[in-house]
Design a protein around this motif. Structure first.
Motif, PDB file in Angstrom:
ATOM      1  N   LEU A 184       0.827  -1.208   0.000  1.00  0.00           N
ATOM      2  CA  LEU A 184       0.000   0.000   0.000  1.00  0.00           C
ATOM      3  C   LEU A 184       0.866   1.265   0.000  1.00  0.00           C
ATOM      4  O   LEU A 184       0.597   2.218  -0.740  1.00  0.00           O
ATOM      5  CB  LEU A 184      -0.939  -0.008   1.208  1.00  0.00           C
ATOM      6  N   ILE A 185       1.922   1.261   0.829  1.00  0.00           N
ATOM      7  CA  ILE A 185       2.792   2.438   0.882  1.00  0.00           C
ATOM      8  C   ILE A 185       3.528   2.614  -0.448  1.00  0.00           C
ATOM      9  O   ILE A 185       3.647   3.734  -0.978  1.00  0.00           O
ATOM     10  CB  ILE A 185       3.783   2.318   2.043  1.00  0.00           C
ATOM     11  N   GLY A 186       4.033   1.512  -1.006  1.00  0.00           N
ATOM     12  CA  GLY A 186       4.758   1.610  -2.269  1.00  0.00           C
ATOM     13  C   GLY A 186       3.891   2.099  -3.413  1.00  0.00           C
ATOM     14  O   GLY A 186       4.323   2.922  -4.231  1.00  0.00           O
ATOM     15  N   LEU A 187       2.658   1.619  -3.489  1.00  0.00           N
ATOM     16  CA  LEU A 187       1.749   2.073  -4.547  1.00  0.00           C
ATOM     17  C   LEU A 187       1.422   3.556  -4.386  1.00  0.00           C
ATOM     18  O   LEU A 187       1.405   4.317  -5.362  1.00  0.00           O
ATOM     19  CB  LEU A 187       0.464   1.243  -4.530  1.00  0.00           C
ATOM     20  N   PHE A 188       1.149   3.963  -3.160  1.00  0.00           N
ATOM     21  CA  PHE A 188       0.771   5.350  -2.926  1.00  0.00           C
ATOM     22  C   PHE A 188       1.921   6.300  -3.254  1.00  0.00           C
ATOM     23  O   PHE A 188       1.742   7.313  -3.951  1.00  0.00           O
ATOM     24  CB  PHE A 188       0.331   5.529  -1.473  1.00  0.00           C
ATOM     25  N   MET A 189       3.124   5.984  -2.774  1.00  0.00           N
ATOM     26  CA  MET A 189       4.257   6.864  -3.014  1.00  0.00           C
ATOM     27  C   MET A 189       4.657   6.865  -4.482  1.00  0.00           C
ATOM     28  O   MET A 189       4.976   7.925  -5.055  1.00  0.00           O
ATOM     29  CB  MET A 189       5.439   6.438  -2.141  1.00  0.00           C
ATOM     30  N   GLY A 190       4.645   5.722  -5.132  1.00  0.00           N
ATOM     31  CA  GLY A 190       4.978   5.674  -6.552  1.00  0.00           C
ATOM     32  C   GLY A 190       3.969   6.408  -7.411  1.00  0.00           C
ATOM     33  O   GLY A 190       4.335   7.089  -8.385  1.00  0.00           O
ATOM     34  N   ALA A 191       2.675   6.289  -7.064  1.00  0.00           N
ATOM     35  CA  ALA A 191       1.642   6.992  -7.822  1.00  0.00           C
ATOM     36  C   ALA A 191       1.768   8.505  -7.656  1.00  0.00           C
ATOM     37  O   ALA A 191       1.601   9.267  -8.622  1.00  0.00           O
ATOM     38  CB  ALA A 191       0.260   6.520  -7.377  1.00  0.00           C
ATOM     39  N   MET A 192       2.070   8.945  -6.442  1.00  0.00           N
ATOM     40  CA  MET A 192       2.250  10.384  -6.232  1.00  0.00           C
ATOM     41  C   MET A 192       3.436  10.915  -7.020  1.00  0.00           C
ATOM     42  O   MET A 192       3.380  12.000  -7.623  1.00  0.00           O
ATOM     43  CB  MET A 192       2.431  10.674  -4.735  1.00  0.00           C
ATOM     44  N   ALA A 193       4.547  10.170  -7.024  1.00  0.00           N
ATOM     45  CA  ALA A 193       5.729  10.617  -7.763  1.00  0.00           C
ATOM     46  C   ALA A 193       5.463  10.700  -9.256  1.00  0.00           C
ATOM     47  O   ALA A 193       5.922  11.633  -9.927  1.00  0.00           O
ATOM     48  CB  ALA A 193       6.896   9.673  -7.485  1.00  0.00           C
ATOM     49  N   ALA A 194       4.723   9.736  -9.790  1.00  0.00           N
ATOM     50  CA  ALA A 194       4.454   9.738 -11.230  1.00  0.00           C
ATOM     51  C   ALA A 194       3.415  10.771 -11.615  1.00  0.00           C
ATOM     52  O   ALA A 194       3.510  11.389 -12.687  1.00  0.00           O
ATOM     53  CB  ALA A 194       3.987   8.349 -11.664  1.00  0.00           C
ATOM     54  N   PHE A 195       2.416  10.988 -10.790  1.00  0.00           N
ATOM     55  CA  PHE A 195       1.313  11.871 -11.160  1.00  0.00           C
ATOM     56  C   PHE A 195       1.687  13.344 -11.024  1.00  0.00           C
ATOM     57  O   PHE A 195       1.448  14.155 -11.926  1.00  0.00           O
ATOM     58  CB  PHE A 195       0.088  11.567 -10.307  1.00  0.00           C
ATOM     59  N   PHE A 196       2.307  13.699  -9.907  1.00  0.00           N
ATOM     60  CA  PHE A 196       2.609  15.111  -9.674  1.00  0.00           C
ATOM     61  C   PHE A 196       3.953  15.513 -10.269  1.00  0.00           C
ATOM     62  O   PHE A 196       4.101  16.645 -10.750  1.00  0.00           O
ATOM     63  CB  PHE A 196       2.593  15.408  -8.165  1.00  0.00           C
ATOM     64  N   GLY A 197       4.941  14.623 -10.247  1.00  0.00           N
ATOM     65  CA  GLY A 197       6.238  14.949 -10.807  1.00  0.00           C
ATOM     66  C   GLY A 197       6.906  16.098 -10.069  1.00  0.00           C
ATOM     67  O   GLY A 197       6.561  16.450  -8.939  1.00  0.00           O
ATOM     68  N   GLY A 198       7.888  16.716 -10.718  1.00  0.00           N
ATOM     69  CA  GLY A 198       8.531  17.890 -10.157  1.00  0.00           C
ATOM     70  C   GLY A 198       9.170  17.642  -8.805  1.00  0.00           C
ATOM     71  O   GLY A 198       9.900  16.671  -8.584  1.00  0.00           O
ATOM     72  N   VAL A 199       8.884  18.537  -7.871  1.00  0.00           N
ATOM     73  CA  VAL A 199       9.476  18.465  -6.536  1.00  0.00           C
ATOM     74  C   VAL A 199       9.022  17.215  -5.799  1.00  0.00           C
ATOM     75  O   VAL A 199       9.814  16.563  -5.099  1.00  0.00           O
ATOM     76  CB  VAL A 199       9.118  19.733  -5.730  1.00  0.00           C
ATOM     77  N   VAL A 200       7.740  16.844  -5.947  1.00  0.00           N
ATOM     78  CA  VAL A 200       7.226  15.648  -5.272  1.00  0.00           C
ATOM     79  C   VAL A 200       7.972  14.408  -5.742  1.00  0.00           C
ATOM     80  O   VAL A 200       8.386  13.554  -4.936  1.00  0.00           O
ATOM     81  CB  VAL A 200       5.709  15.504  -5.529  1.00  0.00           C
ATOM     82  N   ASP A 201       8.186  14.307  -7.041  1.00  0.00           N
ATOM     83  CA  ASP A 201       8.911  13.163  -7.598  1.00  0.00           C
ATOM     84  C   ASP A 201      10.345  13.128  -7.075  1.00  0.00           C
ATOM     85  O   ASP A 201      10.857  12.077  -6.672  1.00  0.00           O
ATOM     86  CB  ASP A 201       8.890  13.252  -9.118  1.00  0.00           C
ATOM     87  N   THR A 202      10.989  14.254  -7.037  1.00  0.00           N
ATOM     88  CA  THR A 202      12.385  14.304  -6.577  1.00  0.00           C
ATOM     89  C   THR A 202      12.498  13.908  -5.111  1.00  0.00           C
ATOM     90  O   THR A 202      13.383  13.126  -4.724  1.00  0.00           O
ATOM     91  CB  THR A 202      12.945  15.717  -6.787  1.00  0.00           C
ATOM     92  N   VAL A 203      11.616  14.436  -4.274  1.00  0.00           N
ATOM     93  CA  VAL A 203      11.678  14.133  -2.844  1.00  0.00           C
ATOM     94  C   VAL A 203      11.439  12.648  -2.587  1.00  0.00           C
ATOM     95  O   VAL A 203      12.158  12.000  -1.807  1.00  0.00           O
ATOM     96  CB  VAL A 203      10.656  14.996  -2.076  1.00  0.00           C
ATOM     97  N   ILE A 204      10.426  12.077  -3.244  1.00  0.00           N
ATOM     98  CA  ILE A 204      10.106  10.662  -3.009  1.00  0.00           C
ATOM     99  C   ILE A 204      11.232   9.765  -3.498  1.00  0.00           C
ATOM    100  O   ILE A 204      11.620   8.799  -2.819  1.00  0.00           O
ATOM    101  CB  ILE A 204       8.773  10.301  -3.698  1.00  0.00           C
TER     102      ILE A 204
END
Length: 379
Positions: A184-204
């Motif tokens: 669940l954590i991996g899906l949520f964090m990976g989806a956020m990184a792919a969907f928002f990109g930018g700073v969110v992707d870099t931080v994750i």
């Protein structure tokens, strides 16, 4: 005079099949995968009904007549004198110290102990809240020595089968729970990184790199040393595996991010955004469902990894300890015996068979699901 041409019946239009119906049809053709699924169903049913199937309580043993590593007791169905069929029974065993080897030797006596089905014995709680004291079988005899040890006894004279059945509850449930949390954590964090990109992707992604650099073994030893000595060992084990699951989502997050980056540019995602769908709906209702097949296969292959991890922790003494038991802690007793566990009491290695059997069934099921969902391997 003209004749009307006979009308031809319209051919029925082929019915469309969903991805799951096609995968189910392919899975039914894979006998090895079905064997693995049936094996897992049986092993989990064994864990659920362990208190009923076990002939004794988890920690029931005699304080006056300790039978260390008593060998398995054969079940007899014929009267030794007449040869006629009779109620199943076992012989009562006596132990005697061998003065040459200084090892207790067990020999059957002439006293018979009948085996009954549906006997009353040690109290338990089925599923954690259903009280009961009915056991599948037993001698129904309080006399010392009248025990049914189908696969032998352990160091304190307790029934090894009973201990193995109870151990399956910890070994199997912890694996499933830890994998679900990590997934669940991996899906949520990976989806956020792919969907928002930018700073969110870099931080994750930087967080994933930091987590992947943490050595698991040193972290385990550090976590176990932090807990006080009088803490419940099962609670400590759940906390340790929960932390491992919390930091073990990095690999899944990377895969999820990579796959969803390509999905984000698909037409159906753009159409959903154009129709006014919010970010949460686009992510959970349109993008993540494309990962369904990968998630199913990942779950079936990750659960045995956590089962082996828990067994390894218990084997090292930082997992399930007395009065609780797991397959790993049972194997620790076999390791303490050294070579004698192989030549004089090989039945103490039977808990290892349950580990191998469970992991093998998961592997067969995972390979079958992977082939069923892969269009290139469909039959």
């Amino acid at each position: 005079m003209t004749t009307a041409a006979p009308q031809q019946k319209a051919k029925p239009r082929p019915q469309g099949q969903s991805q799951f119906s096609v995968a189910w049809g392919q899975f039914r053709k894979n006998r090895l995968a079905q064997t693995g699924a049936v094996g897992l169903i049986l092993i989990y049913l064994m864990a659920i009904f362990a208190p009923f199937l076990a002939p004794d309580g988890l920690s029931s043993y005699s304080t006056t007549d300790i039978t260390r590593f008593q060998p398995p007791t054969p079940i007899h169905i014929r009267d030794p004198q007449t040869g006629a069929l009779t109620r199943p029974y076992v012989f009562k065993y006596s132990q005697q110290l061998n003065m040459d080897t200084f090892v207790n030797e067990y020999k059957p006596t002439s006293e018979q102990c009948p085996i009954y089905f549906g006997v009353r014995g040690a109290s338990y709680k089925l599923l954690g809240f259903i009280p009961g004291n009915l056991h599948l079988y037993g001698t129904g005899n309080d006399q010392q020595g009248c025990n049914v040890f189908l696969i032998g006894g352990e160091a304190l004279g307790r029934d090894l089968l009973t201990r193995t059945l109870y151990a399956s509850q910890i070994s199997l449930t912890i694996g499933v729970g830890a994998v679900l949390v990590s997934t669940l954590i991996g899906l949520f964090m990976g989806a956020m990184a792919a969907f928002f990109g930018g700073v969110v992707d870099t931080v994750i992604m930087r967080l994933v790199e930091v987590i992947s650099a943490i050595p698991y073994l040193f972290l385990l030893l550090l976590l176990r040393s932090v807990f006080p000595q009088n803490i419940n060992p099962i609670f400590a084990l759940y906390v340790i595996l929960g932390i491992l699951a919390f930091i073990g989502w990095g690999g899944l997050a990377r895969v999820t991010r990579g796959q969803l980056l390509s999905v984000r540019e698909q037409d159906f995602v753009s159409a959903a955004k154009a129709l006014g769908a919010g970010d949460g709906r686009v992510m959970w209702r349109h993008m993540l469902p494309t990962m369904t097949t990968y998630i199913i296969v990942t779950l079936s292959l990750s659960i045995p990894g956590f089962i082996l991890l828990e067994s390894g922790l218990s084997f090292l003494g930082i997992g399930a300890v007395e009065p609780y038991v797991s397959w790993g802690s049972l194997l620790a007793q076999a390791q303490e015996g050294g070579l004698s566990s192989l030549n004089s009491r090989p039945w103490v290695l039977i808990p290892g068979f349950f580990i191998v059997f469970t992991v093998g069934c998961f592997q067969l099921l995972g390979d079958g699901l992977r082939d069923a969902f892969d269009p290139r391997k469909r039959q």
